[in-house]
Design an enzyme around this catalytic site. Structure first.
Site, PDB file in Angstrom:
ATOM      1  N   ALA A  28       0.799  -1.228   0.000  1.00 42.96           N
ATOM      2  CA  ALA A  28       0.000   0.000   0.000  1.00 42.96           C
ATOM      3  C   ALA A  28       0.832   1.277   0.000  1.00 42.96           C
ATOM      4  CB  ALA A  28      -0.946   0.014   1.207  1.00 42.96           C
ATOM      5  N   LEU A  32       1.983   1.781  -7.241  1.00 45.84           N
ATOM      6  CA  LEU A  32       0.726   1.329  -7.840  1.00 45.84           C
ATOM      7  C   LEU A  32      -0.472   1.804  -7.028  1.00 45.84           C
ATOM      8  CD1 LEU A  32      -0.717  -0.350 -10.027  1.00 45.84           C
ATOM      9  CD2 LEU A  32      -0.518  -2.317  -8.497  1.00 45.84           C
ATOM     10  N   LYS A  34      -0.559   4.341  -5.029  1.00 40.79           N
ATOM     11  CA  LYS A  34      -0.603   5.808  -5.094  1.00 40.79           C
ATOM     12  C   LYS A  34      -1.182   6.304  -6.408  1.00 40.79           C
ATOM     13  CE  LYS A  34       2.736   9.632  -5.566  1.00 40.79           C
ATOM     14  NZ  LYS A  34       4.156  10.018  -5.402  1.00 40.79           N
ATOM     15  N   LYS A 168       0.510  -8.783 -12.640  1.00 42.03           N
ATOM     16  CA  LYS A 168       1.488  -9.434 -13.505  1.00 42.03           C
ATOM     17  C   LYS A 168       2.892  -9.053 -13.025  1.00 42.03           C
ATOM     18  CE  LYS A 168       2.501  -6.225 -17.261  1.00 42.03           C
ATOM     19  NZ  LYS A 168       3.945  -6.291 -17.272  1.00 42.03           N
ATOM     20  N   LYS A 202      -9.048  -0.575 -20.317  1.00 35.99           N
ATOM     21  CA  LYS A 202      -9.198   0.470 -21.321  1.00 35.99           C
ATOM     22  C   LYS A 202     -10.542   0.342 -22.034  1.00 35.99           C
ATOM     23  CE  LYS A 202      -4.956   2.014 -20.781  1.00 35.99           C
ATOM     24  NZ  LYS A 202      -4.699   3.339 -20.199  1.00 35.99           N
ATOM     25  N   ASP A 255       7.674  -9.378 -20.506  1.00 38.10           N
ATOM     26  CA  ASP A 255       6.941  -8.311 -19.840  1.00 38.10           C
ATOM     27  C   ASP A 255       5.626  -7.979 -20.530  1.00 38.10           C
ATOM     28  OD1 ASP A 255       6.802  -6.257 -17.785  1.00 38.10           O
ATOM     29  OD2 ASP A 255       7.178  -4.800 -19.363  1.00 38.10           O
ATOM     30  N   HIS A 260      -0.369  -8.668 -22.017  1.00 34.00           N
ATOM     31  CA  HIS A 260      -1.023  -7.533 -22.678  1.00 34.00           C
ATOM     32  C   HIS A 260      -1.344  -7.818 -24.146  1.00 34.00           C
ATOM     33  CE1 HIS A 260      -0.356  -5.364 -19.128  1.00 34.00           C
ATOM     34  NE2 HIS A 260       0.787  -4.802 -19.401  1.00 34.00           N
ATOM     35  N   LYS A 360      10.363  -0.215 -26.142  1.00 32.73           N
ATOM     36  CA  LYS A 360      10.592   1.012 -25.386  1.00 32.73           C
ATOM     37  C   LYS A 360      11.480   1.964 -26.182  1.00 32.73           C
ATOM     38  CE  LYS A 360       9.842  -0.720 -20.722  1.00 32.73           C
ATOM     39  NZ  LYS A 360       8.685   0.163 -20.506  1.00 32.73           N
TER      40      LYS A 360
END
Length: 512
Positions: A28, A32, A34, A168, A202, A255, A260, A360
């Site tokens: 927490a 993620l 935040k 993930k 999405k 990744d 995805h 990337k």
């Protein structure tokens, strides 16, 4: 439903209100929670979709009191620049935030968690329903779940439900994914496990099913007779940032592709499910993954491309090479770019290639699915000024600007038959307005309702890894010796263009 104090006005919900529950966030104090989870909960509350009988318990190593946790979260929300918060609504949510410091490997911490959940349960009437979100390092997933089992924190009885959201990556390869599935199923039923993929939050991803199956003009042509090929692009302009340590052990293939990109692939290619019930949709997705044509070790070198970015310019800013990034080995052979050519062996998609790429430090941030149709016969235009016919193109934009476009040819006004390309574009923000979203709202909401449609099932995870397992083996056995092989700010290595050029095709020039 009423938010805030007794003076707050009653507002009708926009849809079904989520079930009463406590959401327990492991990790927490991290990024993620935040940037995504707490803002998503606020957005759900703003849309009046969050039950009044709701609370959050944060769990992390950092020492904080309940009040310090609330102050931290409030400051985080201000720093995120989400605009002006509704003071009554935010106060309502803040007063339902609790915190427990502890070590995820300490059995005593889970007993303390049980005691806190019991107290929060009584105070907020959450009816004994618990939603655990594991926003932790993947190595702790099975350890935390075993502790849940030992402490009785996931036992479902007397009408109470207990669900676990797992971030993930789910495993590193086929063997580790199978082992992790086996370990957590010793404690949890499959119906309690929600393997999350935030891409499925999405709007356009969810709209793929509606677009395909609710519009009679597209489904009849969604097959090998009319479609030439499909391109799926997931491009990022950023580098690895602070994730160098993780990324250098993962790479672009692990990744992004089994999760995805394969989610986008299956929703694009799947057959119509018998209903929108979760398992009916996921059954069809698994069929697509299992129908992907096996790539032999010899074919890996022809059907796959890997790349690693060097120095370059993204936008107007000069950026460092991957090997110069923080926590990355200066001799790293980790790929930051992947391109694949796949075939789906079924009646609908026989001989239609699917080209996938992700990377990337590419020129822009964009995720899209491009459906290129076969060209019309040229015979009618042989004695005109038209030199060639451009194929029709349907593009589903996933991010950053969600929408759909259809490209087709039209006659340019004038006495001579000339053709120009026309784009018919639909953008969500233009038609339905834009609402603040982190991409997690729908996923958290569905989990609270018990709808697992947008979450991966165990067999989906394993099927995805099985597709890339041969690629992983070959790449591991034959490290690529020419890294870096593309400059930051370009669309990847030349080999990616060659992959398409051999088939007489080329990558779409994506724009954000």
């Amino acid at each position: 439903m009423v938010f805030g104090d007794e003076k707050s006005k009653v507002i009708e919900p926009l849809g079904r209100i989520s079930n009463p529950c406590i959401m327990v966030i492991f990790g927490a104090s991290g990024d993620l929670a935040k940037r995504k989870l707490i803002p998503a909960l606020y957005n759900l509350a703003r849309e009046r979709l969050l039950s009044r009988e709701f609370a959050v318990v944060g769990f992390a190593r950092r020492k904080m009191s309940h009040e310090e946790f609330r102050e931290k979260i409030s400051q985080d929300m201000k720093e995120l620049g989400m605009g002006e918060l509704d003071p009554d609504l935010w106060n309502w949510l803040v007063q339902r935030l609790y915190y427990l410091p502890g070590d995820v490997q300490d059995p005593n911490a889970y007993q303390q968690l049980q005691n806190l959940l019991t107290d929060v349960d009584k105070k907020h009437g959450t009816q004994g329903n618990y939603l655990y979100y594991l926003a932790t390092d993947p190595e702790f997933f099975s350890r935390i779940i075993r502790q849940f089992g030992s402490a009785g924190l996931v036992r479902e009885e007397n009408g109470h439900w207990r669900r676990v959201i797992i971030e993930k990556p789910f495993g590193r390869d086929l063997d580790s994914a199978r082992a992790l599935n086996q370990e957590i199923r010793e404690v949890l039923n499959e119906s309690q496990i929600y393997r999350i993929d935030h891409y499925l939050g999405k709007e356009t991803v969810q709209n793929i099913l509606v677009f395909r199956f609710a519009n009679g003009i597209f489904e009849p042509i969604w097959n090998r007779r009319y479609i030439d090929h499909v391109q799926i692009t997931v491009a990022e302009s950023i580098g690895v940032g602070q994730r160098g340590g993780y990324y250098d052990n993962a790479g672009a293939l692990r990744d992004m592709v089994p999760n995805h990109i394969f989610q986008l692939l299956t929703l694009t290619a799947m057959e119509p499910p018998i209903s929108f019930e979760a398992n009916a949709v996921r059954d069809e997705q698994v069929k697509i993954l299992r129908a992907i044509q096996y790539i032999s070790p010899e074919e890996v070198l022809r059907y796959t491309v890997r790349g690693q970015y060097g120095e370059g310019i993204v936008g107007e800013q000069r950026t460092p090479a991957y090997r110069s990034e923080q926590n990355v080995s200066p001799n790293s052979y980790t790929e930051t770019f992947v391109a694949l050519k796949l075939y789906i062996d079924n009646w609908r998609w026989a001989n239609v290639p699917f080209y996938l790429r992700t990377g990337k430090r590419l020129p822009c941030r964009v995720t899209e699915i491009a459906i290129q149709f076969k060209s019309a016969p040229f015979v009618l235009f042989r004695k005109t000024a038209v030199e060639h016919l451009k194929p029709n193109l349907l593009v589903l934009y996933i991010q950053p600007n969600e929408g759909i476009s259809l490209n087709f040819g039209a006659k340019i006004p004038g006495p001579i038959v000339r053709m120009g390309a026309v784009d018919m574009e639909f953008r969500y923000a233009d038609y339905f307005g834009s609402t603040p979203s982190t991409g997690h709202e729908r996923l958290l909401y569905d989990c609270m309702l018990g709808d697992a449609t947008l979450f991966q099932r165990a067999d989906m995870v394993e099927a995805g890894w099985s597709v890339v397992s041969t690629i992983q083996d070959v790449w591991k056995a034959l490290p690529y010796r020419k890294f870096p092989n593309y400059a930051a700010g370009t669309w990847g290595p030349q080999e990616a263009d060659d992959l398409m050029a051999r088939d007489g095709r080329e990558w779409r020039k994506c724009t954000s």
